[in-house]
Design an enzyme around this catalytic site. Structure first.
Site, short mmCIF file in Angstrom:
data_model
loop_
_atom_site.label_atom_id
_atom_site.label_comp_id
_atom_site.label_asym_id
_atom_site.label_seq_id
_atom_site.Cartn_x
_atom_site.Cartn_y
_atom_site.Cartn_z
N CYS A 1 43.92 7.50 16.15
CA CYS A 1 43.98 8.27 14.91
C CYS A 1 44.44 9.71 15.13
O CYS A 1 45.25 10.24 14.36
CB CYS A 1 42.62 8.25 14.22
SG CYS A 1 41.23 8.66 15.28
N HIS B 1 40.55 14.10 9.90
CA HIS B 1 40.73 14.78 11.18
C HIS B 1 41.63 16.01 11.02
O HIS B 1 42.62 15.96 10.27
CB HIS B 1 41.40 13.86 12.20
CG HIS B 1 40.51 12.77 12.73
ND1 HIS B 1 39.19 12.64 12.39
CD2 HIS B 1 40.78 11.76 13.61
CE1 HIS B 1 38.68 11.59 13.03
NE2 HIS B 1 39.63 11.04 13.77
#
Length: 340
Positions: A130, A243
């Site tokens: 990710c 994130h």
């Protein structure tokens, strides 16, 4: 004519998001099945206006199915992905198992879509980590213009990257801060995550880096350019989803911040929100549920000859996992399978 699609690990956060995104993007599905382990057998899951009931992964026959989106851990993937691939079903795998296999393409469609055509050796395509996925979307158009020499990245990664138990741990520890009689010990993480940051994601390696940091190095080289030098510090923060990354880039050639901003605005998958004023940037909370990788705080780095800094934010359950997997399936369909 569409595809027969299996979503493996359909009861997890990423599996559910895969189903949502397949529906949102109107992926050409003729038939779809939700697969899970026996302990989740019979669980009902939404797919658009339909309700799917999970079937048993262990006994499922992948013969005649076109694409399988895998969202289970590496151990289970090691058992079931080769079975699906051997049955003629193309596996798009979200685990780390195949990312570094030279016979398996590692794909971010905005960056290296042509790599999907190399799927045939094992009938498997790998989805990147990710934290890597969102960064390389930003790096690629800048690399094409000025050639990146070195990247220094610090990540601020949400707990959803560790799964549902981590989300629950942050929630319970946060509530416990306001209730002195309640204590919630750290189980998922090595230290309390509520109101804290932990500079430790995945296991430690011999050189002192963590596996997460190593992944960013190895995957950037495989996806973008093996000549790029990368050093990373990966940090878990008390954010549920999304994130963030502070990225410092050194180029072979000079690249003006205004030109970089224009290049990124035109690049696929990117949304530039970069105003030099209060709130003129994107935070992880604001990116949740969005497809884009958001770029802010673009500015020259005056400490090196050809340097830029930028801030990169994305929904890790989407671009960092489920969305990228569905985009790989779309790219595979457009370039290779050509149905629908």
């Amino acid at each position: 004519m569409g595809y027969k699609v299996a979503v493996v690990g359909a009861t997890g956060n990423v599996g559910r998001e895969m189903l949502n995104i397949l529906d949102e993007r109107q992926f050409p599905v003729d038939e779809i099945v939700a697969l899970a382990s026996r302990r989740s057998l019979g669980t009902e899951i939404s797919f658009g206006d339909r309700t799917l009931t999970t079937k048993d992964l262990e006994t499922f026959d992948f013969t005649g199915w076109d694409i399988a989106l895998f969202a289970i851990g590496s151990d289970a993937t090691k058992t079931f992905a080769p079975k699906a691939a051997a049955a003629g079903c193309v596996v798009i795998d979200n685990s780390s198992l195949y990312r570094y296999d030279p016979e398996v393409p590692l794909v971010v469609p905005e960056v290296n879509p042509e790599a999907v055509e190399q799927y045939g050796k094992k009938n498997i395509i790998a989805n990147p980590n990710c934290s890597t996925a969102q960064m390389v979307v930003a790096l690629k158009p800048l690399h094409d213009r000025a050639t990146i020499k070195r990247v220094v990245v610090s990540t601020y990664q949400s707990v959803s990257g560790s799964g549902k138990d981590a989300i629950d741990e942050l929630w319970d520890q946060t509530k416990a801060v306001y209730n002195p009689t309640q204590e919630v010990p750290a189980k998922v993480y090595t230290k309390e995550i509520a109101f804290n940051v932990i500079p430790h994601i995945d296991v430690f390696m011999e050189d002192g880096s963590t596996k997460e940091e190593w992944k960013m190095v190895a995957e950037t080289k495989k996806i973008v350019d093996p000549a790029i030098k990368v050093t990373a510090t990966c940090v878990r923060v008390p954010v549920f989803v999304g994130h963030s990354e502070a990225v410092n880039i050194e180029f072979e050639e000079f690249l003006d911040e205004d030109e970089a901003r224009d290049i990124l605005r035109e690049a696929p998958g990117i949304m530039v929100i970069d105003k030099r004023e209060d709130g003129g940037y994107v935070t992880p909370k604001e990116c949740v549920g969005d497809y884009a990788t958001f770029i802010s705080r673009i500015r020259q780095d005056s400490t090196i000859e050809n340097g830029l800094n930028l801030w990169c934010v994305s929904d890790n359950l989407r671009k960092g996992a489920a969305l990228n997997a569905v985009q790989i399936a779309e790219t595979l369909g457009n370039r290779v399978l050509k149905k629908g």
